[in-house]
Motif scaffolding. Structure first.
Motif, PDB file in Angstrom:
ATOM      1  N   TYR A  59       0.832  -1.213   0.000  1.00  0.00           N
ATOM      2  CA  TYR A  59       0.000   0.000   0.000  1.00  0.00           C
ATOM      3  C   TYR A  59       0.869   1.268   0.000  1.00  0.00           C
ATOM      4  N   GLY A  60       1.949   1.237  -0.784  1.00  0.00           N
ATOM      5  CA  GLY A  60       2.812   2.401  -0.942  1.00  0.00           C
ATOM      6  C   GLY A  60       3.709   2.678   0.245  1.00  0.00           C
ATOM      7  N   HIS A  61       3.655   1.820   1.274  1.00  0.00           N
ATOM      8  CA  HIS A  61       4.391   2.082   2.506  1.00  0.00           C
ATOM      9  C   HIS A  61       5.267   0.904   2.924  1.00  0.00           C
ATOM     10  N   VAL A  62       6.260   1.224   3.732  1.00  0.00           N
ATOM     11  CA  VAL A  62       7.057   0.212   4.424  1.00  0.00           C
ATOM     12  C   VAL A  62       6.390  -0.037   5.772  1.00  0.00           C
ATOM     13  N   TRP A  63       6.222  -1.303   6.111  1.00  0.00           N
ATOM     14  CA  TRP A  63       5.614  -1.693   7.383  1.00  0.00           C
ATOM     15  C   TRP A  63       6.625  -2.499   8.183  1.00  0.00           C
ATOM     16  N   SER A  64       6.614  -2.297   9.502  1.00  0.00           N
ATOM     17  CA  SER A  64       7.528  -3.050  10.340  1.00  0.00           C
ATOM     18  C   SER A  64       6.909  -3.273  11.714  1.00  0.00           C
ATOM     19  N   SER A  65       7.652  -3.982  12.561  1.00  0.00           N
ATOM     20  CA  SER A  65       7.158  -4.318  13.899  1.00  0.00           C
ATOM     21  C   SER A  65       8.340  -4.512  14.831  1.00  0.00           C
ATOM     22  N   LEU A  66       8.174  -4.093  16.083  1.00  0.00           N
ATOM     23  CA  LEU A  66       9.201  -4.332  17.092  1.00  0.00           C
ATOM     24  C   LEU A  66       9.140  -5.761  17.617  1.00  0.00           C
ATOM     25  N   GLY A  67       8.022  -6.434  17.366  1.00  0.00           N
ATOM     26  CA  GLY A  67       7.829  -7.774  17.898  1.00  0.00           C
ATOM     27  C   GLY A  67       7.835  -8.833  16.809  1.00  0.00           C
ATOM     28  N   ALA A  68       6.965  -9.824  17.000  1.00  0.00           N
ATOM     29  CA  ALA A  68       6.830 -10.932  16.057  1.00  0.00           C
ATOM     30  C   ALA A  68       5.355 -11.059  15.693  1.00  0.00           C
ATOM     31  N   PRO A  69       4.913 -10.364  14.633  1.00  0.00           N
ATOM     32  CA  PRO A  69       3.490 -10.398  14.271  1.00  0.00           C
ATOM     33  C   PRO A  69       2.987 -11.827  14.070  1.00  0.00           C
ATOM     34  N   GLN A  70       1.829 -12.104  14.671  1.00  0.00           N
ATOM     35  CA  GLN A  70       1.238 -13.434  14.588  1.00  0.00           C
ATOM     36  C   GLN A  70       0.367 -13.608  13.351  1.00  0.00           C
ATOM     37  N   PHE A  74      -3.018  -6.786   7.163  1.00  0.00           N
ATOM     38  CA  PHE A  74      -4.417  -6.901   6.744  1.00  0.00           C
ATOM     39  C   PHE A  74      -4.564  -6.650   5.233  1.00  0.00           C
ATOM     40  N   PRO A  75      -5.507  -7.326   4.579  1.00  0.00           N
ATOM     41  CA  PRO A  75      -5.700  -7.149   3.136  1.00  0.00           C
ATOM     42  C   PRO A  75      -6.547  -5.928   2.806  1.00  0.00           C
ATOM     43  N   ILE A  76      -6.218  -5.272   1.700  1.00  0.00           N
ATOM     44  CA  ILE A  76      -7.073  -4.264   1.078  1.00  0.00           C
ATOM     45  C   ILE A  76      -7.179  -4.679  -0.390  1.00  0.00           C
ATOM     46  N   PRO A  77      -8.198  -5.450  -0.756  1.00  0.00           N
ATOM     47  CA  PRO A  77      -8.289  -5.991  -2.116  1.00  0.00           C
ATOM     48  C   PRO A  77      -8.240  -4.914  -3.206  1.00  0.00           C
ATOM     49  N   GLU A  78      -8.764  -3.729  -2.895  1.00  0.00           N
ATOM     50  CA  GLU A  78      -8.792  -2.650  -3.892  1.00  0.00           C
ATOM     51  C   GLU A  78      -7.385  -2.211  -4.296  1.00  0.00           C
ATOM     52  N   ALA A  79      -6.385  -2.540  -3.493  1.00  0.00           N
ATOM     53  CA  ALA A  79      -5.009  -2.173  -3.820  1.00  0.00           C
ATOM     54  C   ALA A  79      -4.494  -2.921  -5.044  1.00  0.00           C
ATOM     55  N   ASP A  80      -5.198  -3.984  -5.432  1.00  0.00           N
ATOM     56  CA  ASP A  80      -4.797  -4.768  -6.608  1.00  0.00           C
ATOM     57  C   ASP A  80      -5.795  -4.617  -7.757  1.00  0.00           C
ATOM     58  N   GLN A  81      -6.693  -3.656  -7.645  1.00  0.00           N
ATOM     59  CA  GLN A  81      -7.751  -3.505  -8.642  1.00  0.00           C
ATOM     60  C   GLN A  81      -7.276  -2.622  -9.796  1.00  0.00           C
ATOM     61  N   GLU A 140     -12.426  -7.545  13.146  1.00  0.00           N
ATOM     62  CA  GLU A 140     -12.331  -6.145  12.748  1.00  0.00           C
ATOM     63  C   GLU A 140     -13.597  -5.404  13.167  1.00  0.00           C
ATOM     64  N   VAL A 141     -13.450  -4.109  13.408  1.00  0.00           N
ATOM     65  CA  VAL A 141     -14.604  -3.243  13.674  1.00  0.00           C
ATOM     66  C   VAL A 141     -15.110  -2.699  12.342  1.00  0.00           C
ATOM     67  N   TRP A 142     -16.416  -2.791  12.108  1.00  0.00           N
ATOM     68  CA  TRP A 142     -17.017  -2.282  10.867  1.00  0.00           C
ATOM     69  C   TRP A 142     -18.223  -1.392  11.188  1.00  0.00           C
ATOM     70  N   ALA A 143     -18.323  -0.293  10.464  1.00  0.00           N
ATOM     71  CA  ALA A 143     -19.523   0.552  10.496  1.00  0.00           C
ATOM     72  C   ALA A 143     -20.039   0.644   9.066  1.00  0.00           C
ATOM     73  N   THR A 144     -21.310   0.336   8.869  1.00  0.00           N
ATOM     74  CA  THR A 144     -21.888   0.338   7.520  1.00  0.00           C
ATOM     75  C   THR A 144     -23.192   1.137   7.509  1.00  0.00           C
ATOM     76  N   ALA A 171      -6.744  -2.994  12.344  1.00  0.00           N
ATOM     77  CA  ALA A 171      -5.574  -3.009  13.224  1.00  0.00           C
ATOM     78  C   ALA A 171      -5.714  -1.828  14.182  1.00  0.00           C
ATOM     79  N   PRO A 172      -5.066  -1.871  15.340  1.00  0.00           N
ATOM     80  CA  PRO A 172      -5.323  -0.838  16.348  1.00  0.00           C
ATOM     81  C   PRO A 172      -5.026   0.584  15.901  1.00  0.00           C
TER      82      PRO A 172
END
Length: 281
Positions: A59-70, A74-81, A140-144, A171-172
């Protein structure tokens, strides 16, 4: 206060388009880190002690973590549309909790008062009934079914329309907004808020968009979104307390705050408390 639940999450730490061999120094949850590209041009993130941190480029960004992601990012399908324009809006630093920043993004009621004559206008101030849920299958939290009159819903909109929204918190410190796409009513524009927690009351915000808009210049798209967020920043930096209260008795919600209530409940459930205030002071 335990922080392990949030340490093991993925966070945005920079733009892929701005990676440099020399690296860029930043921070993640109080820890100094450096974001650079290696000899092959791939993103590399290192901690101050030399530890190489996990990395994802998405998604145009570098992502990282201080820990060990389990789990994976998360997917954003529109990123491949095909046919969408992907907009790296840049970064805005905000002196408040990363969790407050996400909650503000979820708030519809402030549109007429903070984003006057763009995302809202008086007398169209009522928030109509909408649906909020914590989707257990994806956690995930969703509002529709969120609808709101907007004088200029997007840069491509030519006049006022009643815009439909869907909000998603995967994600938080991240939120994904789906909203009416004026040029293609059968599709959704996607506007995201990726928040990098520098500390518990300071964050870098990296908005990103996936739009159907073949006419507006990239500069205008970026400027429009930055204008919106800079209006939000002035509100966020004046909120007291800076950290997000998770005790239900600390702030009084209204009917328009259903998404916020669900978000706070979800944070408490997972012990996502970095940037939160747990008890009244």
């Amino acid at each position: 206060m335990t922080m392990q639940a949030m340490i093991d999450e993925w966070y945005p730490v920079g733009l892929l388009s701005q990676l440099q061999p020399g690296g860029r120094k930043t921070a993640l949850m109080g820890a100094p880190i450096e974001v650079a590209c290696d000899a092959e041009g791939h993103a590399r993130v290192t901690a101050a002690d030399g530890r190489v941190l996990p990395v994802r480029a998405r998604y145009g960004h570098v992502w990282s973590s201080l820990g060990a992601p389990q789990k994976e990012l998360f997917p954003i399908p529109e990123a491949d549309q095909p046919g969408r324009r992907f907009v790296d809006v840049g970064v805005v630093r905000v002196r408040c909790s990363p969790l407050r920043t996400v909650e503000n993004f979820l708030d519809i009621a402030h549109f007429p008062f903070v984003h006057t004559d763009i995302l809202g206008a008086e007398p169209h101030t009522e928030v109509q009934n909408y649906k909020v849920e914590i989707r257990e299958d994806v956690d995930e939290v969703w509002a529709t079914q969120v609808k709101f009159y907007q004088p200029q819903a997007s840069k491509s909109a030519s006049g006022g329309i009643t815009t439909e929204y869907m909000y998603r918190v995967p994600a938080p410190t991240c939120s994904v907004l789906y909203k009416t796409c004026p040029p293609r009513p059968d599709e959704w524009d996607v506007i995201t808020l990726f928040v990098q927690p520098l500390s518990e009351d300071l964050c870098d915000v990296w908005p990103w968009m996936a739009l159907f808009d073949d006419e507006t210049s990239m500069t205008d798209l970026i400027h429009f979104q930055q204008t919106i967020f800079l209006q939000d920043r002035s509100i966020l930096e004046n909120q007291i307390p800076r950290r997000l209260p998770l005790d239900p008795g600390m702030e009084i919600p209204t009917r328009a705050d259903l998404t916020s209530i669900a978000y706070r409940r979800w944070l408490k459930r997972h012990d996502y408390t970095y940037g939160a205030q747990l008890v009244a002071q």
